[in-house]
Design a protein around this motif. Structure first.
Motif, PDB file in Angstrom:
ATOM      1  N   VAL A   6       0.973  -1.182  -0.027  1.00  0.00           N
ATOM      2  CA  VAL A   6      -0.009  -0.035   0.005  1.00  0.00           C
ATOM      3  C   VAL A   6       0.981   1.336   0.055  1.00  0.00           C
ATOM      4  O   VAL A   6       2.138   1.040   0.212  1.00  0.00           O
ATOM      5  N   PRO A   7       0.384   2.328  -0.095  1.00  0.00           N
ATOM      6  CA  PRO A   7       1.416   3.641  -0.194  1.00  0.00           C
ATOM      7  C   PRO A   7       2.230   3.827   1.127  1.00  0.00           C
ATOM      8  O   PRO A   7       3.286   4.274   0.871  1.00  0.00           O
ATOM      9  N   ALA A   8       1.790   3.182   1.958  1.00  0.00           N
ATOM     10  CA  ALA A   8       2.593   3.749   3.237  1.00  0.00           C
ATOM     11  C   ALA A   8       3.569   2.339   3.487  1.00  0.00           C
ATOM     12  O   ALA A   8       4.654   2.747   4.122  1.00  0.00           O
ATOM     13  N   GLY A   9       3.425   1.176   2.779  1.00  0.00           N
ATOM     14  CA  GLY A   9       4.588   0.382   2.985  1.00  0.00           C
ATOM     15  C   GLY A   9       3.761  -1.035   2.714  1.00  0.00           C
ATOM     16  O   GLY A   9       2.738  -1.259   2.269  1.00  0.00           O
ATOM     17  N   PRO A  10       4.584  -2.115   3.005  1.00  0.00           N
ATOM     18  CA  PRO A  10       4.133  -3.508   2.765  1.00  0.00           C
ATOM     19  C   PRO A  10       3.116  -4.026   4.082  1.00  0.00           C
ATOM     20  O   PRO A  10       3.564  -3.579   5.340  1.00  0.00           O
ATOM     21  N   ILE A  11       2.010  -4.581   3.780  1.00  0.00           N
ATOM     22  CA  ILE A  11       1.205  -5.022   4.794  1.00  0.00           C
ATOM     23  C   ILE A  11       1.147  -6.607   4.743  1.00  0.00           C
ATOM     24  O   ILE A  11       0.778  -6.981   3.679  1.00  0.00           O
ATOM     25  N   ASP A  12       1.491  -7.262   5.803  1.00  0.00           N
ATOM     26  CA  ASP A  12       1.426  -8.834   5.732  1.00  0.00           C
ATOM     27  C   ASP A  12      -0.077  -9.022   6.365  1.00  0.00           C
ATOM     28  O   ASP A  12      -0.674  -8.392   7.202  1.00  0.00           O
ATOM     29  N   TYR A  13      -0.555 -10.003   5.879  1.00  0.00           N
ATOM     30  CA  TYR A  13      -2.042 -10.427   6.351  1.00  0.00           C
ATOM     31  C   TYR A  13      -2.307 -11.847   5.904  1.00  0.00           C
ATOM     32  O   TYR A  13      -1.878 -12.507   5.422  1.00  0.00           O
ATOM     33  N   GLN A  14      -3.323 -12.568   6.897  1.00  0.00           N
ATOM     34  CA  GLN A  14      -3.843 -13.672   6.720  1.00  0.00           C
ATOM     35  C   GLN A  14      -4.793 -13.709   5.935  1.00  0.00           C
ATOM     36  O   GLN A  14      -5.868 -12.697   6.294  1.00  0.00           O
ATOM     37  N   ASP A  15      -5.153 -14.532   5.106  1.00  0.00           N
ATOM     38  CA  ASP A  15      -6.497 -14.759   4.249  1.00  0.00           C
ATOM     39  C   ASP A  15      -6.844 -16.050   4.024  1.00  0.00           C
ATOM     40  O   ASP A  15      -6.274 -16.677   3.356  1.00  0.00           O
ATOM     41  N   THR A  16      -8.109 -16.219   4.517  1.00  0.00           N
ATOM     42  CA  THR A  16      -8.424 -17.631   4.220  1.00  0.00           C
ATOM     43  C   THR A  16      -9.162 -18.086   2.996  1.00  0.00           C
ATOM     44  O   THR A  16      -9.201 -19.163   2.522  1.00  0.00           O
ATOM     45  N   GLY A  17      -9.483 -16.903   2.148  1.00  0.00           N
ATOM     46  CA  GLY A  17      -9.841 -17.015   0.891  1.00  0.00           C
ATOM     47  C   GLY A  17     -11.418 -17.438   0.613  1.00  0.00           C
ATOM     48  O   GLY A  17     -12.014 -17.626   1.836  1.00  0.00           O
ATOM     49  N   GLY A  18     -11.549 -17.906  -0.455  1.00  0.00           N
ATOM     50  CA  GLY A  18     -13.073 -18.408  -0.734  1.00  0.00           C
ATOM     51  C   GLY A  18     -13.912 -17.297  -1.223  1.00  0.00           C
ATOM     52  O   GLY A  18     -13.594 -16.152  -1.274  1.00  0.00           O
ATOM     53  N   ASP A  19     -15.444 -17.871  -1.637  1.00  0.00           N
ATOM     54  CA  ASP A  19     -16.077 -16.845  -2.068  1.00  0.00           C
ATOM     55  C   ASP A  19     -17.327 -16.177  -1.167  1.00  0.00           C
ATOM     56  O   ASP A  19     -18.055 -15.755  -1.356  1.00  0.00           O
ATOM     57  N   GLY A  20     -17.035 -16.622   0.317  1.00  0.00           N
ATOM     58  CA  GLY A  20     -17.979 -16.316   1.260  1.00  0.00           C
ATOM     59  C   GLY A  20     -17.805 -14.868   1.429  1.00  0.00           C
ATOM     60  O   GLY A  20     -16.811 -14.086   1.284  1.00  0.00           O
TER      61      GLY A  20
END
Length: 276
Positions: A6-20
């Protein structure tokens, strides 16, 4: 873990994914996605669960120098994160740190379909009285480094008169290490932590920002803990009264970190809210 710029820098995140439907979980100071490690597995069968680590001191890569990391800056980063993922109609779930609600006062909530307040800072309780000594320490040269050294000790981690006040459950040390080690080991992360910790505006400004919640007419859920030493008991009811379409649930036998103390009850409350 995934990472996005993002413009501020890198953001780590957990994402389970899926269509829900997408749930985005924010965290406390200085915590990370592991604050929700007990809750997400109870929801990811039907929902896409996304848990970013915002730059409050537990992030692994520093933000760009000069980035605004106050509450206002953090919600701008959160909004940029939602834009980068291109997710809409998200349910924004906050616990402990309540500043995510200012995405409304900053008019950055176009991707937010629902708000969930889980035993979090509200009104002028930024930070709660128990956390104010840490804020004051961060204002002193070398204070942030001293704070992170103190958080290596069992007393400051687990005693109810120190960090242990956030939860009635003893948080495992390996989880606490992921929260505290980045700022302890990296001066640039510690710089970001200090910028956030010392960036709280005056109480008058906080209350003005809170009033903007009257204009959030989408569904909201307020989940409050009945044994919370940090978030005043009446704040849950005040939030529910302030929001035009809000429901209040009180959780027994829990401190501020309801995801830690009562994850099953919290997950059930979220399911009921989202299915309704």
């Amino acid at each position: 873990m995934s990472r996005i710029e993002v413009p501020a820098g890198p953001i780590d995140y957990q994402d389970t994914g899926g269509d829900g439907p997408a749930l985005v979980f924010t965290h406390g100071f200085p915590m990370n996605h592991l604050q929700w490690r007990k809750v997400i597995p109870l929801l990811d069968d039907q929902f896409r669960c996304i848990a970013p680590t915002l730059p409050m001191g537990a992030h692994r890569s520093p933000m760009k120098p000069g980035t605004d990391l106050t509450h206002r800056g953090q919600v701008a980063i959160l909004a940029d994160f939602l834009d980068a993922l291109d997710v809409d109609d998200v349910t924004l779930v906050m616990n402990d740190w309540g500043g995510a609600q200012f995405i409304v006062s900053e008019n950055l909530d176009r991707r937010v379909g629902r708000l969930v307040f889980v035993a979090c800072e509200a009104f002028d309780n930024f930070p709660p009285p128990q956390a104010r000594p840490a804020e004051l320490l961060c204002r002193v040269p070398g204070g942030a480094r001293l704070l992170m050294q103190l958080l290596r000790t069992s007393f400051f981690r687990h005693n109810r008169r120190a960090w242990g006040a956030v939860s009635r459950t003893r948080i495992p040390d390996d989880v606490l290490d992921t929260w505290f080690d980045p700022a302890r080991l990296d001066p640039a992360i510690r710089r970001d932590l200090r910028a956030f910790a010392t960036g709280t505006p005056p109480a008058k400004t906080l209350l003005e920002w809170s009033e903007s919640l009257r204009g959030f007419t989408k569904p909201a859920l307020v989940v409050w803990a009945n044994q919370d030493a940090m978030m005043p008991q009446d704040h849950g009811r005040r939030l529910a009264d302030l929001l035009p379409d809000a429901h209040l649930i009180e959780i027994e036998d829990s401190g501020t970190l309801i995801p830690e103390d009562q994850p099953a009850h919290l997950a059930a409350a979220l399911r009921t809210f989202l299915h309704s």
